[in-house]
Design a protein around this motif. Structure first.
Motif, PDB file in Angstrom:
ATOM      1  N   GLN A   1       0.842  -1.188   0.000  1.00  0.00           N
ATOM      2  CA  GLN A   1       0.000   0.000   0.000  1.00  0.00           C
ATOM      3  C   GLN A   1       0.879   1.239   0.000  1.00  0.00           C
ATOM      4  O   GLN A   1       1.888   1.296   0.719  1.00  0.00           O
ATOM      5  CB  GLN A   1      -0.907   0.054   1.234  1.00  0.00           C
ATOM      6  N   LEU A   2       0.471   2.211  -0.776  1.00  0.00           N
ATOM      7  CA  LEU A   2       1.125   3.517  -0.792  1.00  0.00           C
ATOM      8  C   LEU A   2       0.343   4.442   0.128  1.00  0.00           C
ATOM      9  O   LEU A   2      -0.889   4.507   0.046  1.00  0.00           O
ATOM     10  CB  LEU A   2       1.141   4.074  -2.208  1.00  0.00           C
ATOM     11  N   ALA A   3       1.043   5.132   1.006  1.00  0.00           N
ATOM     12  CA  ALA A   3       0.394   6.077   1.913  1.00  0.00           C
ATOM     13  C   ALA A   3       0.752   7.499   1.525  1.00  0.00           C
ATOM     14  O   ALA A   3       1.925   7.828   1.365  1.00  0.00           O
ATOM     15  CB  ALA A   3       0.817   5.802   3.354  1.00  0.00           C
ATOM     16  N   ARG A   4      -0.254   8.315   1.347  1.00  0.00           N
ATOM     17  CA  ARG A   4      -0.062   9.750   1.130  1.00  0.00           C
ATOM     18  C   ARG A   4      -0.564  10.478   2.367  1.00  0.00           C
ATOM     19  O   ARG A   4      -1.714  10.313   2.775  1.00  0.00           O
ATOM     20  CB  ARG A   4      -0.863  10.225  -0.084  1.00  0.00           C
ATOM     21  N   PHE A   5       0.317  11.270   2.964  1.00  0.00           N
ATOM     22  CA  PHE A   5      -0.025  11.960   4.201  1.00  0.00           C
ATOM     23  C   PHE A   5       0.240  13.444   4.032  1.00  0.00           C
ATOM     24  O   PHE A   5       1.293  13.840   3.539  1.00  0.00           O
ATOM     25  CB  PHE A   5       0.808  11.402   5.355  1.00  0.00           C
ATOM     26  N   ALA A   6      -0.727  14.274   4.436  1.00  0.00           N
ATOM     27  CA  ALA A   6      -0.588  15.719   4.246  1.00  0.00           C
ATOM     28  C   ALA A   6      -1.013  16.481   5.496  1.00  0.00           C
ATOM     29  O   ALA A   6      -1.917  16.055   6.223  1.00  0.00           O
ATOM     30  CB  ALA A   6      -1.420  16.186   3.053  1.00  0.00           C
ATOM     31  N   LEU A   7      -0.350  17.606   5.721  1.00  0.00           N
ATOM     32  CA  LEU A   7      -0.714  18.530   6.791  1.00  0.00           C
ATOM     33  C   LEU A   7      -1.218  19.819   6.165  1.00  0.00           C
ATOM     34  O   LEU A   7      -0.622  20.332   5.212  1.00  0.00           O
ATOM     35  CB  LEU A   7       0.497  18.828   7.678  1.00  0.00           C
ATOM     36  N   TRP A   8      -2.297  20.362   6.735  1.00  0.00           N
ATOM     37  CA  TRP A   8      -2.984  21.510   6.144  1.00  0.00           C
ATOM     38  C   TRP A   8      -3.117  22.641   7.158  1.00  0.00           C
ATOM     39  O   TRP A   8      -3.312  22.406   8.351  1.00  0.00           O
ATOM     40  CB  TRP A   8      -4.380  21.110   5.672  1.00  0.00           C
ATOM     41  N   THR A   9      -3.078  23.876   6.657  1.00  0.00           N
ATOM     42  CA  THR A   9      -3.258  25.040   7.524  1.00  0.00           C
ATOM     43  C   THR A   9      -4.730  25.445   7.643  1.00  0.00           C
ATOM     44  O   THR A   9      -5.061  26.317   8.434  1.00  0.00           O
ATOM     45  CB  THR A   9      -2.454  26.247   7.006  1.00  0.00           C
ATOM     46  N   GLY A  10      -5.585  24.821   6.874  1.00  0.00           N
ATOM     47  CA  GLY A  10      -7.019  25.106   6.949  1.00  0.00           C
ATOM     48  C   GLY A  10      -7.809  23.873   6.600  1.00  0.00           C
ATOM     49  O   GLY A  10      -7.474  23.152   5.662  1.00  0.00           O
ATOM     50  N   GLU A  11      -8.854  23.575   7.370  1.00  0.00           N
ATOM     51  CA  GLU A  11      -9.664  22.388   7.095  1.00  0.00           C
ATOM     52  C   GLU A  11     -10.345  22.479   5.738  1.00  0.00           C
ATOM     53  O   GLU A  11     -10.577  21.469   5.075  1.00  0.00           O
ATOM     54  CB  GLU A  11     -10.703  22.201   8.203  1.00  0.00           C
ATOM     55  N   ASP A  12     -10.654  23.694   5.295  1.00  0.00           N
ATOM     56  CA  ASP A  12     -11.325  23.859   4.013  1.00  0.00           C
ATOM     57  C   ASP A  12     -10.376  23.624   2.841  1.00  0.00           C
ATOM     58  O   ASP A  12     -10.804  23.515   1.697  1.00  0.00           O
ATOM     59  CB  ASP A  12     -11.954  25.250   3.896  1.00  0.00           C
ATOM     60  N   GLN A  13      -9.064  23.530   3.104  1.00  0.00           N
ATOM     61  CA  GLN A  13      -8.105  23.295   2.034  1.00  0.00           C
ATOM     62  C   GLN A  13      -7.996  21.816   1.673  1.00  0.00           C
ATOM     63  O   GLN A  13      -7.510  21.472   0.609  1.00  0.00           O
ATOM     64  CB  GLN A  13      -6.713  23.788   2.448  1.00  0.00           C
ATOM     65  N   GLN A  14      -8.410  20.957   2.570  1.00  0.00           N
ATOM     66  CA  GLN A  14      -8.246  19.541   2.331  1.00  0.00           C
ATOM     67  C   GLN A  14      -9.021  19.107   1.092  1.00  0.00           C
ATOM     68  O   GLN A  14     -10.143  19.547   0.853  1.00  0.00           O
ATOM     69  CB  GLN A  14      -8.730  18.732   3.531  1.00  0.00           C
ATOM     70  N   ALA A  15      -8.415  18.225   0.329  1.00  0.00           N
ATOM     71  CA  ALA A  15      -9.078  17.699  -0.874  1.00  0.00           C
ATOM     72  C   ALA A  15     -10.275  16.869  -0.440  1.00  0.00           C
ATOM     73  O   ALA A  15     -10.157  15.954   0.359  1.00  0.00           O
ATOM     74  CB  ALA A  15      -8.103  16.849  -1.677  1.00  0.00           C
ATOM     75  N   LYS A  16     -11.432  17.193  -0.989  1.00  0.00           N
ATOM     76  CA  LYS A  16     -12.650  16.464  -0.646  1.00  0.00           C
ATOM     77  C   LYS A  16     -12.974  15.380  -1.681  1.00  0.00           C
ATOM     78  O   LYS A  16     -13.934  14.660  -1.540  1.00  0.00           O
ATOM     79  CB  LYS A  16     -13.830  17.442  -0.542  1.00  0.00           C
ATOM     80  N   ARG A  17     -12.159  15.314  -2.702  1.00  0.00           N
ATOM     81  CA  ARG A  17     -12.437  14.353  -3.758  1.00  0.00           C
ATOM     82  C   ARG A  17     -11.853  12.989  -3.407  1.00  0.00           C
ATOM     83  O   ARG A  17     -11.136  12.831  -2.439  1.00  0.00           O
ATOM     84  CB  ARG A  17     -11.804  14.823  -5.075  1.00  0.00           C
ATOM     85  N   GLU A  18     -12.173  11.991  -4.214  1.00  0.00           N
ATOM     86  CA  GLU A  18     -11.551  10.694  -4.126  1.00  0.00           C
ATOM     87  C   GLU A  18     -10.749  10.469  -5.399  1.00  0.00           C
ATOM     88  O   GLU A  18     -11.193  10.808  -6.485  1.00  0.00           O
ATOM     89  CB  GLU A  18     -12.592   9.587  -3.970  1.00  0.00           C
ATOM     90  N   GLU A  19      -9.549   9.915  -5.245  1.00  0.00           N
ATOM     91  CA  GLU A  19      -8.707   9.609  -6.395  1.00  0.00           C
ATOM     92  C   GLU A  19      -8.702   8.115  -6.622  1.00  0.00           C
ATOM     93  O   GLU A  19      -8.460   7.336  -5.702  1.00  0.00           O
ATOM     94  CB  GLU A  19      -7.282  10.104  -6.165  1.00  0.00           C
ATOM     95  N   SER A  20      -8.958   7.713  -7.849  1.00  0.00           N
ATOM     96  CA  SER A  20      -8.963   6.297  -8.213  1.00  0.00           C
ATOM     97  C   SER A  20      -9.910   5.491  -7.330  1.00  0.00           C
ATOM     98  O   SER A  20      -9.681   4.315  -7.052  1.00  0.00           O
ATOM     99  CB  SER A  20      -7.549   5.717  -8.121  1.00  0.00           C
ATOM    100  N   GLY A  21     -10.980   6.128  -6.873  1.00  0.00           N
ATOM    101  CA  GLY A  21     -11.972   5.439  -6.062  1.00  0.00           C
ATOM    102  C   GLY A  21     -11.527   5.160  -4.642  1.00  0.00           C
ATOM    103  O   GLY A  21     -12.229   4.474  -3.901  1.00  0.00           O
ATOM    104  N   VAL A  22     -10.385   5.675  -4.227  1.00  0.00           N
ATOM    105  CA  VAL A  22      -9.867   5.420  -2.881  1.00  0.00           C
ATOM    106  C   VAL A  22     -10.148   6.633  -1.999  1.00  0.00           C
ATOM    107  O   VAL A  22      -9.725   7.744  -2.327  1.00  0.00           O
ATOM    108  CB  VAL A  22      -8.353   5.129  -2.913  1.00  0.00           C
ATOM    109  N   PRO A  23     -10.876   6.454  -0.894  1.00  0.00           N
ATOM    110  CA  PRO A  23     -11.241   7.604  -0.067  1.00  0.00           C
ATOM    111  C   PRO A  23     -10.059   8.230   0.648  1.00  0.00           C
ATOM    112  O   PRO A  23      -9.027   7.595   0.872  1.00  0.00           O
ATOM    113  CB  PRO A  23     -12.245   7.008   0.935  1.00  0.00           C
ATOM    114  N   ILE A  24     -10.231   9.489   0.996  1.00  0.00           N
ATOM    115  CA  ILE A  24      -9.243  10.229   1.779  1.00  0.00           C
ATOM    116  C   ILE A  24      -9.785  10.376   3.197  1.00  0.00           C
ATOM    117  O   ILE A  24     -10.926  10.798   3.397  1.00  0.00           O
ATOM    118  CB  ILE A  24      -8.979  11.617   1.163  1.00  0.00           C
TER     119      ILE A  24
END
Length: 205
Positions: free
Chosen positions: A158-181
């Motif tokens: 499994q590949l893990a993508r981990f991100a830190l954000w300065t605003g909750e509204d900046q987080q990507a709300k989409r799904e890529e390749s059908g895999v939830p975030i």
């Protein structure tokens, strides 16, 4: 670089103020921990940002794997297990990390994690290059994450993508390749050896 995370599921009626109070009282104890790149004190709350349960789920990035031993054998981890029981720790081999020049851990309020399956016979060198290019582009955007890391679980593939954000509204709300975030709220960030993270990942060639 080495990534790890443990997830502590909590009852649906659990008072998450207990976790907030715990982090407020103890989070600073790792602010100067030798060899720790990043510890993000993360929670998920049932009914918030798609979470179906309450969780306490700290995430770590270590420049060197040997730095983990003083932590897992030390009083901090012992205190955690005394409070919540023995926990299973997931781990990933770090592939690359991208950090914005203006990164300020004090402004981080949210995090996200995406676990992507890696198909058999995947060209892993090409995958690493593509992920490094992708995250570099993300952190260059004004609405992108302040830090993005990619790592690989070579047991589960499994590949893990981990991100830190300065605003909750900046987080990507989409799904890529059908895999939830998965979305988290960040209560505190410890970054005593942040500068060594980038140096600990070989160039993605």
């Amino acid at each position: 670089m080495f990534a790890m995370q443990y997830t502590i599921p909590l009852p649906a009626d659990y008072d998450m103020a207990i976790i907030r109070r715990r982090v407020a009282e103890k989070g600073h104890l790792l602010d100067d921990f030798p060899g720790l790149g990043v510890k993000a004190y993360l929670i998920r709350e049932r009914g918030v940002a798609g979470a179906d349960r309450n969780e306490y789920a700290p995430f770590y990035l270590w420049p060197q794997i040997q730095s983990i031993w003083p932590f897992v054998a030390g009083p901090g981890f012992k205190g955690l297990t005394e409070s919540f029981g023995w926990v299973s720790v997931r781990s990933w081999a770090g592939l690359d990390v991208s950090i914005r020049p203006d990164f300020d851990g004090r402004t981080i309020v949210a995090a996200s994690r995406q676990l992507m399956p890696v198909a058999p016979a995947t060209d892993l060198a090409a995958l690493r290059r593509a992920e490094a290019d992708r995250q570099a582009e993300l952190t260059e955007r004004s609405d992108g994450p302040a830090l993005h890391a990619v790592a690989l679980d070579i047991e589960r593939w499994q590949l893990a993508r981990f991100a830190l954000w300065t605003g909750e509204d900046q987080q990507a709300k989409r799904e890529e390749s059908g895999v939830p975030i998965e979305h988290y709220r960040a209560l505190h960030l410890s970054t005593p050896d942040l500068g060594s993270l980038k140096a600990s990942t070989e160039p993605a060639t």
